[in-house]
Design a protein around this motif. Sequence first.
Motif: not given
Length: 542
Positions: A470, A476-477, A485, A472-473, A487-488, A535, A538, A490
């Motif tokens: 996955e 976003l988390l 939370r 992400s940044s 994800c951008l 997004p 996750h 995967r």
Amino acid sequence: MQRKYQLLRMGSADFEAALEDSLRGRSEKGQSQLRRLIERVQQRPLKARSVIIEEGYIDRDYLDEHGAFYSRAFKPYGPRCNRLHFFRAALDSDAIALERLQASYVGFAVIRPGDLPPLGRTVLQPYRRNPNRHFFPCVAMFYSSLQGVTLEVEGMPFLQQEAQVGRCAQAALWMTARYMSRRFRHREFRPSEVNALAKRHMALGRTLPAEWGLCPAQVLDALEGMGFSAIHYERKLMDECSRFLEGAYLANNPPQDAADRVRLARQQDAKLADIVYRYVESGLPVILQSADHAVVAIGHSYEHRPKKAIRAAIQRIPSFFIHDEGVGPYEEMPILEYEYALVRADSKITFWFSDVHTVFAVVPAGVTLRGESAEARARETVRGFIQSKVGAQRSKRKPSAHGRTMGDHLQRMHPEVAVDLSQLEYRTYLLPDHEWQARLREEMNDGTLGPVFGQALLMLDYPKYVWVTEISSSPLLARPARQQRLCLGRVIVDSTAPSGTEATLATHILDFLQLPAPDTAHPASPPHYEPGYAPFRHRVFS
């Protein structure tokens, strides 16, 4: 022989008397462990209020220990145990309808007889005090039968060493093998079998009694003998591993002063923990071995807003949850020194991650690509995709943006994400292909994955297991609720690919899905374009 049952309220005078009777003649360590388990079961989150004591229970694992050693001792040891069943409900009568108790059941513990270390085969629900911070991917469904009624509990099996048939390493191997038997349908192994397999090539003394622990080669022998595919890592060989972490833990290597030695030790801790985290997150228990002890890592905590700037996913993981036969199940073990303060005051830390010198990851048969290699492949794929020119990726279905990179284009298309594409975070885990495809269908049904991407991913041919990375940044988390939370993207990686070869099966980044060419003789097809679904969430494990 008629089996006896006692229904008692936890904390009552009758229960305390029964507990004292079980502790009589035990060692100080044995008494401490049983008392700690009883205390933890009564506390949040399990909050057990009643116990049914099943006297004269025949436990096959203890019966194996008895047959291998204790039946030959001059001092008599009985072949039967007691089994404790714990319930949240306050039960009032032993004439209760047991079939109604499933919702209240939190697990069981087998108590060995006599003066032996008390805790035999034990399965309890995890001590998940905070569902947004505490995660236990390594759990499976186990069953017990009580007066003909089957009760189920989801947990990780625990066993205390009894020092004659098995020491701490044998106990760690048994726990791992018993979990794998439920999760991946391997056969069950008894304690004496585990000990015999560990010593079949290198006895290094008597097979029984098991007076000493196991060296790394014996642990590997046992895992191979049980039919597991085992990967082992050594702390002293971490220099070339997870090089991306060196930017987060700067240190001169070789160290030039005491401060460098501290920073280098933390860097090695982070590299080793980074490896452990991928397997634990995959639902695969990891045996951690020091010079004189062994435990099993089965879960981890999560910090959505760490005090320090995040450069890698492992920095969000302050601690692992371990089964430590010397203390008890679901104990919390901090990873780095400055994170010890995050652990509860009642935690009895006797085993430190900095003590670990060898790690044993057990993976399903057929998985040949290591977790760190799968993530390295995913990082390279993402880097190449972001740096590629938009004009070179011709597709009739996406807006024209000639002359820019895909990274530039993605940031212009999604200003609300505000992502620095040079500071991405990666989280990698292994999934069976059917679980991965079931997740795709679930996402399509709840509207978080578009039908174009979903159908294209479902139509791909997968090996039995896939590595999922996955992307992400921090923005976003850094959210307190786990369901929030995001994800951008995967990357899906072939778990059977030889290391160093092309292994990427699919790359999904925001509104784009890139699938591989049918073979190396054909160029990759243009990426699919489907806006409005990124997004996305996750994966949330147990």
